[in-house]
Enzyme design. Structure first.
Site, PDB file in Angstrom:
ATOM      1  N   SER A   1       0.934  -1.062  -0.115  1.00  0.00           N
ATOM      2  CA  SER A   1       0.156   0.174  -0.166  1.00  0.00           C
ATOM      3  C   SER A   1       0.918   1.265  -0.170  1.00  0.00           C
ATOM      4  CB  SER A   1      -0.795  -0.066   1.508  1.00  0.00           C
ATOM      5  OG  SER A   1      -1.625   1.260   1.482  1.00  0.00           O
TER       6      SER A   1
ATOM      7  N   TYR B   1      -2.279  -0.089  10.187  1.00  0.00           N
ATOM      8  CA  TYR B   1      -2.591  -0.702   8.824  1.00  0.00           C
ATOM      9  C   TYR B   1      -1.192  -0.532   8.089  1.00  0.00           C
ATOM     10  CZ  TYR B   1      -3.898  -1.294   3.994  1.00  0.00           C
ATOM     11  OH  TYR B   1      -3.904  -1.795   2.550  1.00  0.00           O
TER      12      TYR B   1
END
Length: 333
Positions: A144, A169
């Site tokens: 990501s 995350y």
């Protein structure tokens, strides 16, 4: 160091059908990836645990097309449980594992950091163990853009040593990338990490801004705008992301490689809302709130490395992508 003899990964073999395992196959990116691989003639084994983060029926609908294809096999499996993974993949001789499964959501990760670590780090470890033990030569991982965090040096480059994640995350994705480096070094497995930049398009998760805003605009409900609307994102259309994933399947250079998959253009939150209003033909009611913890001021991908290594060239601009999304949204509604 343990020495394993992996199946050869030669350029001459790339036109042959492959056996590909896809985790997170029922999700937004996963279901599109599965369909693209099937279109290319590959055999695909899909895994998903139907995490209740969003409704089961949505994932069922995502899978409908693939389930009708003779080269697709699907298993319900939980990557956080090694025995579940091994049972689902018993007897599978895979050429590639595409690991897309994750517990997603920057803000959600602030509420459940342990669950995020369990899925995104421990789950990735389990997938890498299975790939190592069954001698899978190619491991493609969905990372990501959040790993860059508040790195001020934009556009972000893979060579940037400055990673400043500011959410559990994002940190989990950094950890998973490092696990990939470890396995690539120890076991002669190729690990290709793809840093996705704000993916949108048909089947987008309902909790993500574009989809959530579209739903609320059409329902006449207020949309929540965090901050003054100046935060910027490098929005990437799903078709371009899938082409990048497929290119990574065939990547045969470095044993450990990281690539940005973005659009190399930034769009402000205010601009995104205005384009969505225009495409939907309806004005949004805005509720403005302070900026949220874990959000970064901007994301912006340098695509030089992806272009050179994967031949990656995004084709769908944000305005065109929004039109495609809104057409799908109306059909679903």
């Amino acid at each position: 160091m343990e020495q394993l003899h992996f199946k050869p990964w030669m350029s001459a073999e790339l036109d042959k059908p492959l056996t590909v395992v896809v985790t997170g196959a029922a999700g937004f990116i996963g279901s599109h990836t599965v369909e693209r691989l099937l279109e290319q003639g590959h055999r695909v084994i899909g895994l998903d645990n139907f995490d209740p983060y969003y409704p089961y029926v949505i994932k069922q609908r995502n899978l409908a097309g693939a389930l009708a294809h003779p080269n697709f096999t699907f298993h319900v499996a939980d990557i956080t449980r090694q025995e579940s993974l091994e049972t689902a993949l018993t007897g599978v001789d895979a050429d590639v594992m595409i690991h897309l499964a994750a517990k997603a959501g920057v803000r959600a990760s602030l509420l459940d950091p342990i669950g995020v670590h369990r899925t995104n780090v421990d789950g990735t470890q389990n997938c890498l163990i299975w790939a190592k033990e069954t001698q899978v030569p190619q491991f493609v991982f969905a990372s990501s853009s959040s790993v860059y965090g508040v790195n001020p040096n934009v556009p972000w480059r893979e060579s940037d040593a400055v990673l400043r994640p500011i959410s559990p995350y994002a940190a989990s994705k950094v950890c998973a990338e490092l696990l990939g480096h470890t396995y690539a070094a120890l076991y002669d497995m190729r690990f290709v990490g793809l840093r996705f930049f704000t993916v949108f398009g048909p089947r987008q998760r309902p909790d993500l801004a574009i989809h959530k805003f579209a739903h609320r605009i059409m329902a006449g409900e207020p949309i929540t705008v965090f901050g003054d609307g100046s935060t910027r994102r490098d929005y990437t259309f799903i078709d371009d992301i899938v082409e990048g994933i497929v290119a990574a399947v065939h990547y045969d250079a470095e044993k450990y490689a990281l690539f940005n998959l973005g659009n190399n253009q930034t769009v402000s939150l205010s601009e995104m809302i205005a384009m969505l209003e225009s495409a939907l033909g309806k004005e949004a009611v805005k509720e403005v709130l302070p900026e949220q913890p874990g959000d970064v001021p901007q994301t912006w991908a340098d695509l030089t490395r992806a272009n050179d290594g994967l031949g990656y060239k995004p084709k769908i601009g944000f305005a065109e992508g929004i039109q495609h999304f809104c057409q799908w949204f109306r059909e679903q509604s």
